[in-house]
Design a protein around this motif. Structure first.
Motif, PDB file in Angstrom:
ATOM      1  N   ALA A 281     -23.552 -60.826  10.576  1.00  0.00           N
ATOM      2  CA  ALA A 281     -23.505 -62.272  10.300  1.00  0.00           C
ATOM      3  C   ALA A 281     -23.151 -63.039  11.566  1.00  0.00           C
ATOM      4  N   GLY A 282     -23.966 -64.044  11.905  1.00  0.00           N
ATOM      5  CA  GLY A 282     -23.712 -64.875  13.074  1.00  0.00           C
ATOM      6  C   GLY A 282     -24.359 -64.370  14.346  1.00  0.00           C
ATOM      7  N   PHE A 283     -24.960 -63.175  14.304  1.00  0.00           N
ATOM      8  CA  PHE A 283     -25.634 -62.625  15.485  1.00  0.00           C
ATOM      9  C   PHE A 283     -27.146 -62.746  15.321  1.00  0.00           C
ATOM     10  N   ASP A 284     -27.833 -62.985  16.436  1.00  0.00           N
ATOM     11  CA  ASP A 284     -29.295 -63.017  16.436  1.00  0.00           C
ATOM     12  C   ASP A 284     -29.783 -61.581  16.528  1.00  0.00           C
ATOM     13  N   ALA A 285     -29.647 -60.854  15.418  1.00  0.00           N
ATOM     14  CA  ALA A 285     -30.001 -59.440  15.373  1.00  0.00           C
ATOM     15  C   ALA A 285     -30.309 -59.055  13.943  1.00  0.00           C
ATOM     16  N   ALA A 286     -31.178 -58.071  13.793  1.00  0.00           N
ATOM     17  CA  ALA A 286     -31.569 -57.589  12.472  1.00  0.00           C
ATOM     18  C   ALA A 286     -31.179 -56.123  12.325  1.00  0.00           C
ATOM     19  N   VAL A 287     -30.677 -55.780  11.145  1.00  0.00           N
ATOM     20  CA  VAL A 287     -30.297 -54.409  10.824  1.00  0.00           C
ATOM     21  C   VAL A 287     -31.287 -53.875   9.791  1.00  0.00           C
ATOM     22  N   ARG A 288     -31.934 -52.747  10.112  1.00  0.00           N
ATOM     23  CA  ARG A 288     -32.978 -52.220   9.226  1.00  0.00           C
ATOM     24  C   ARG A 288     -32.677 -50.779   8.829  1.00  0.00           C
ATOM     25  N   ASP A 289     -32.779 -50.518   7.533  1.00  0.00           N
ATOM     26  CA  ASP A 289     -32.596 -49.167   7.006  1.00  0.00           C
ATOM     27  C   ASP A 289     -33.868 -48.366   7.264  1.00  0.00           C
ATOM     28  N   ASP A 290     -33.793 -47.392   8.167  1.00  0.00           N
ATOM     29  CA  ASP A 290     -34.961 -46.584   8.512  1.00  0.00           C
ATOM     30  C   ASP A 290     -34.814 -45.133   8.070  1.00  0.00           C
ATOM     31  N   ARG A 291     -33.970 -44.902   7.074  1.00  0.00           N
ATOM     32  CA  ARG A 291     -33.733 -43.526   6.650  1.00  0.00           C
ATOM     33  C   ARG A 291     -34.994 -42.842   6.128  1.00  0.00           C
ATOM     34  N   ASP A 292     -35.896 -43.613   5.534  1.00  0.00           N
ATOM     35  CA  ASP A 292     -37.124 -43.028   5.005  1.00  0.00           C
ATOM     36  C   ASP A 292     -38.245 -42.985   6.046  1.00  0.00           C
ATOM     37  N   ALA A 293     -37.988 -43.532   7.225  1.00  0.00           N
ATOM     38  CA  ALA A 293     -39.031 -43.610   8.256  1.00  0.00           C
ATOM     39  C   ALA A 293     -39.071 -42.372   9.142  1.00  0.00           C
ATOM     40  N   TYR A 294     -38.040 -41.517   9.048  1.00  0.00           N
ATOM     41  CA  TYR A 294     -37.941 -40.381   9.955  1.00  0.00           C
ATOM     42  C   TYR A 294     -37.698 -39.072   9.224  1.00  0.00           C
ATOM     43  N   ALA A 295     -38.266 -38.009   9.754  1.00  0.00           N
ATOM     44  CA  ALA A 295     -37.793 -36.648   9.541  1.00  0.00           C
ATOM     45  C   ALA A 295     -37.164 -36.225  10.868  1.00  0.00           C
ATOM     46  N   LEU A 296     -36.165 -35.367  10.804  1.00  0.00           N
ATOM     47  CA  LEU A 296     -35.459 -34.965  12.015  1.00  0.00           C
ATOM     48  C   LEU A 296     -35.371 -33.444  12.074  1.00  0.00           C
ATOM     49  N   LEU A 297     -35.984 -32.880  13.106  1.00  0.00           N
ATOM     50  CA  LEU A 297     -35.913 -31.441  13.360  1.00  0.00           C
ATOM     51  C   LEU A 297     -35.095 -31.224  14.623  1.00  0.00           C
TER      52      LEU A 297
ATOM     53  N   VAL B  25     -31.379 -51.388  14.883  1.00  0.00           N
ATOM     54  CA  VAL B  25     -30.818 -52.716  15.151  1.00  0.00           C
ATOM     55  C   VAL B  25     -31.641 -53.349  16.267  1.00  0.00           C
ATOM     56  N   THR B  26     -32.221 -54.509  15.987  1.00  0.00           N
ATOM     57  CA  THR B  26     -33.081 -55.177  16.956  1.00  0.00           C
ATOM     58  C   THR B  26     -32.675 -56.641  17.114  1.00  0.00           C
ATOM     59  N   GLY B  27     -33.142 -57.251  18.216  1.00  0.00           N
ATOM     60  CA  GLY B  27     -32.923 -58.675  18.414  1.00  0.00           C
ATOM     61  C   GLY B  27     -32.230 -58.985  19.719  1.00  0.00           C
ATOM     62  N   ALA B  28     -32.249 -60.264  20.063  1.00  0.00           N
ATOM     63  CA  ALA B  28     -31.673 -60.717  21.335  1.00  0.00           C
ATOM     64  C   ALA B  28     -30.195 -60.381  21.449  1.00  0.00           C
ATOM     65  N   GLN B  29     -29.487 -60.343  20.307  1.00  0.00           N
ATOM     66  CA  GLN B  29     -28.049 -60.056  20.334  1.00  0.00           C
ATOM     67  C   GLN B  29     -27.727 -58.707  19.692  1.00  0.00           C
ATOM     68  N   ALA B  30     -28.684 -57.791  19.738  1.00  0.00           N
ATOM     69  CA  ALA B  30     -28.445 -56.467  19.166  1.00  0.00           C
ATOM     70  C   ALA B  30     -27.267 -55.772  19.846  1.00  0.00           C
ATOM     71  N   ALA B  31     -27.213 -55.858  21.177  1.00  0.00           N
ATOM     72  CA  ALA B  31     -26.111 -55.225  21.902  1.00  0.00           C
ATOM     73  C   ALA B  31     -24.781 -55.882  21.571  1.00  0.00           C
ATOM     74  N   ASP B  32     -24.781 -57.209  21.470  1.00  0.00           N
ATOM     75  CA  ASP B  32     -23.544 -57.923  21.132  1.00  0.00           C
ATOM     76  C   ASP B  32     -23.055 -57.527  19.744  1.00  0.00           C
ATOM     77  N   LEU B  33     -23.992 -57.396  18.802  1.00  0.00           N
ATOM     78  CA  LEU B  33     -23.613 -56.998  17.454  1.00  0.00           C
ATOM     79  C   LEU B  33     -22.973 -55.615  17.462  1.00  0.00           C
ATOM     80  N   LEU B  34     -23.604 -54.671  18.150  1.00  0.00           N
ATOM     81  CA  LEU B  34     -23.082 -53.307  18.155  1.00  0.00           C
ATOM     82  C   LEU B  34     -21.756 -53.212  18.909  1.00  0.00           C
ATOM     83  N   ASP B  35     -21.585 -54.019  19.943  1.00  0.00           N
ATOM     84  CA  ASP B  35     -20.290 -54.054  20.632  1.00  0.00           C
ATOM     85  C   ASP B  35     -19.196 -54.620  19.727  1.00  0.00           C
ATOM     86  N   HIS B  36     -19.571 -55.534  18.844  1.00  0.00           N
ATOM     87  CA  HIS B  36     -18.623 -56.099  17.884  1.00  0.00           C
ATOM     88  C   HIS B  36     -18.339 -55.116  16.747  1.00  0.00           C
ATOM     89  N   ALA B  37     -19.369 -54.414  16.296  1.00  0.00           N
ATOM     90  CA  ALA B  37     -19.249 -53.579  15.104  1.00  0.00           C
ATOM     91  C   ALA B  37     -18.679 -52.191  15.377  1.00  0.00           C
TER      92      ALA B  37
END
Length: 375
Positions: free
Chosen positions: A132-148, A60-72
């Motif tokens: 919706a309504g927040f200056d933030a982007a949500v990106r699916d990064d499940r294929d971008a990482y392996a986790l050990l 989650v990125t953007g100027a209102q990323a924190a606001d979005l996550l506090d809402h969600a």
């Protein structure tokens, strides 16, 4: 027709090691490599290496990323400092738990939300809708990482052989970028075993080289590969909840004894967040008349309880239900986590039993966790 299970970047490695594979949340994952008890004991006494690449990473990125996550989400995510992480939950409007999460603040306007594999799509969809309504982007990064993950008392020493990152300065529930065995990684320190340890988020194409480097570095320290089976008994001993067992959409954080993760005092978005009204009511109920509480149960006999088994009082009245149960290698006895009526939730309560195929097996009520490591 159903889709074939997905495979992690380490799939061939697991099979070469002779792992017993299983379908877990749509992924083909190693259940065990040999003895799950031996793997469990290795993590408690030495170190274990896990492939957790099935977990779901959402950025989650953007100027209102924190606001979005506090809402969600129910936690105060805006209060998390860069380089730190927070355990939290995402709930529906009725207060039911959609998933429990770890959120890392990677930069001022960048967060990584890590969801359970079984709920990753649900969490992604909910965050996307709530953005919706927040200056933030949500990106699916499940294929971008392996986790050990490397867990156990020897894990800091093993990892230090492969990185010059400041592991001693890395606090619990924190993460920092670094290089491990020449591989760029986000090095985190959270864990789900009750032991000290680290999680390494890397590009999938680097997973095999990193696994091999960790295996070599840990050879003399007793490091062994570990599957999902011992991960479950480790988290059970540590009293850590598992979604689909202790946590469900039918339970609120307060029902699960985890009301502390809900932060009503956060001030972003006017203090409002999804599920707030329902959770305020749940908090009041938990304070005045909790219907059931989450407790630990230790067997007095040898029979193992399983999820869904009924907990009964001395007169046979059903007073609860087991959510997780297994033999405990550390305690040497079967253990269980269960929701029981509040009147039977006090540690030491007598006359409590688990109905195991028609026989009422006696169990001792104890406080969670069953196991806590020595700092």
């Amino acid at each position: 027709m159903t889709d074939a299970p997905r495979r992690t970047a380490l799939d061939a490695t697991h099979r070469a090691l002779g792992a017993t594979m299983t379908d877990f949340a749509g992924w083909d994952m190693p259940l065990r490599y040999g003895s799950e008890r031996d793997e469990h004991v290795a993590v408690r006494t030495r170190a274990g290496l896990f492939d957790l690449s099935h977990m779901g990473e959402i950025t989650v990125t953007g100027a209102q990323a924190a606001d979005l996550l506090d809402h969600a989400l129910v936690g105060n995510i805006g209060g998390v400092k860069t380089g730190r992480a927070r355990y939290t939950m995402i709930c529906d409007a009725e207060g039911g738990i959609l998933d429990d999460l770890i959120v890392y603040r990677l930069a001022d306007q960048e967060y990584m939300v890590v969801a359970n594999a079984s709920n990753a799509q649900v969490v992604l969809d909910a965050l996307t809708e709530r953005a919706a309504g927040f200056d933030a982007a949500v990106r699916d990064d499940r294929d971008a990482y392996a986790l050990l993950a490397i867990q156990g008392p020897e894990s800091p020493g093993i990892l230090k052989r492969l990185t010059d990152a400041d592991l001693d300065g890395l606090k619990y529930y924190a993460g920092l970028p670094g290089t491990v065995a020449g591989v760029d990684a986000l090095i985190a320190r959270t864990g789900y075993t009750g032991e000290d340890g680290f999680e390494l988020f890397v590009r999938p194409e680097h997973a095999v080289a990193l696994w091999e480097a960790l295996t070599e570095a840990g050879k003399d320290a007793g490091l062994v590969p570990c599957g999902l089976s011992c991960r479950d008994t480790l988290r059970l001993e540590a009293g850590m909840p598992l979604y689909g067992h202790e946590l469900t959409r039918a339970t609120t954080p307060f029902d699960a004894g985890l009301g502390r993760v809900v932060k009503f005092e956060k001030t972003t978005n006017g203090g409002d967040f999804v599920g707030r009204t329902a959770l305020e009511a749940a908090a009041a109920r938990a304070e005045t008349a909790p219907p059931r509480k989450l407790v630990g149960l230790i067997a007095q006999g040898r029979r193992v309880p399983r999820a869904g088994y009924q907990v009964v009082a001395a007169d046979g009245t059903v007073i609860g239900e087991v959510t997780s149960g297994a033999p405990s290698p550390t305690l040497g006895k079967p253990i269980a986590i269960a929701y029981v009526d509040a009147a039977y939730a006090t540690p030491g309560t007598e006359g409590v039993a688990v109905d195991i195929r028609g026989t009422h097996e006696p169990y001792e009520v104890v406080a969670l966790p069953f196991y806590k490591r020595q700092k």
